[in-house]
Design an enzyme around this catalytic site. Sequence first.
Site: not given
Length: 618
Positions: A23, A86, A186, A210
Amino acid sequence: MAKISINLATGSLQKEEIIVGIDLGTTNSLVAFIDPDKQPKVINDAGKGVLVPSVVHFGSAGDITVGNEAKNYLLTDPQNTIFSVKRLLGRSYHDIENYQEFFSYKVIDDNTESLVKIKVGDKFYTPIELSGMILKELKDRAEHALKTPVNRAVITVPAYFNDSQRQATRDAGKLAGLDVLRIVNEPTAASLAYGMGLDPEETKTIAVYDLGGGTFDVSILQIQNGIFEVLATNGDTFLGGDDFDRAILDYWIENNKLDRATLQQNRELAQELRLKAEEAKKSFSHQSIFNEKAGDIWCTIDKQTFEQLILPKVEQTIESCRKALADAKLDVGQIDEVVMVGGSTRTALIKKMVSEFFGRKVHDEVNPDEVVALGAAIQADVLAGNRSDILLLDVTPLSLGIETMGGLMDVIIPRNSKIPTKAGRQYTTSKDGQVNMKIAVYQGERDLIKENRKLAEFDLKGIPAMPAGFPKVDINFILNADGILKIQAIELRSGVKQEVEVKPAYGITDDLVEQMLMDSITHAKEDVAQRMLIEARTEGEQTVYTVEGFIKKHSTHLSENEIADTQEYVTKLKEALTQGDKDSVHKAIDELNEFTRPFAERLMDEAISTAMKGKSVE
């Protein structure tokens, strides 16, 4: 004599190489594997903790630290400490310009349409390189903890990530020396971690909410016969826990009447306040008031005020849930399960509002920080052929893509994509008045097309003559269930279109596929280094072409000194293009852009004022 591997960490026979699940997060990253008892388990190497902060620090002696140690430098050396990378993956400066003050390091604005670069000292790094460093740290920790080499991985991304963000993640894995078997959404990984989709008889519709450090997405998934299908996704790749921290920070700036410009210069204080804001947010899970000092500044806030500050952002996420349901053509009552993912979902207000919206208790039993990595490990186990209870559709054995400037392979359909599938990218011309575009299609895993296998080539003819960068050419790959690839190219402004079909490549053996994959791992580092140098040179050549054209066109509006100095910078860039490395090319581009920007802006202002003369604005 046959070789038998023994895993020293578990004492068991190692029949297959371990494939890990990763992850790669905005704030923290982590890695998981399937233990000998067939259970997914996160890796905690040498007691450093499960979560590896997604932070990279560059020391003055050229040393690079990643993770826990690097996080300590956020306060003491913020301009050389990179976080939230990210958020920059696959993005242009134009995408993040309004958030520039959030980053304590220098994000380069050389051209609002090109991908961002980060400057540290005299070196230039791309988000791909920085993410590669984080992935390399995860790989090293996994190898140290498991006492076995780790070369293959499944990496997760938000369902909302676009094609260039997914490709950037894949490239980062390659740079870390990992063969990325699959990029998994994800929400799919999180559902697997809750055991959803493991029963082939089960049919369920799931909402996965999420909310991580920097990204938010909600996905509506349907699971049938062990197959996961994303019905709809919505969200914002620029909304997350970082924004909650920022809301607290803004509140303190206002309350303490701090000057933003001064704060911008005092990076250490700015970072200290940012970390205090994060601390305050986390503290509300066990207390209702936060009151601490950062330097001479009192940082005081209560839970009620915090919830009022973040309410607009939380409402934004609920609106995304509403839109995702509408896109999936479902109503709230048709959702069977709601899964919470991401550290930011620990916030009480979020759980309350999501639960109220869906009208059911949410799943938060599995640690929300770990749930995605655990699911990725399960997916890795499936790809290793150890589970038959989850059905994987047929996949493409090798990546498919086209040749771009500098002889690079631009992947459009990554290997291990399930088929049938469709994917596309948008391209443009590199020269003024260009009327034809050569489209060469390749198969393989290497960055340079000369190392891959050519499948087809055709010309898109009749593009109307326009300045470089103006035509918009959509190239779509459509791969059907029989493995037949159809390529479509269309110039959007004029409608000029061309299609070609490529039959299945039966001549390619399993051995050759395996060899191509092995080569891609062996040469990963040099391939990516070469790709980055070629990309820098291509960008440099385009900059020279643009600046020389600009000088020629506007020479009457520029002073002799401006022209002479610009030509000096152009010469410097040309020298870097023939002799320099990636960093010296980026440095020369940056210097040329910095020098020419003021008079380019002056000419723009003059052109606007001339155009506006004698015209009234109502």
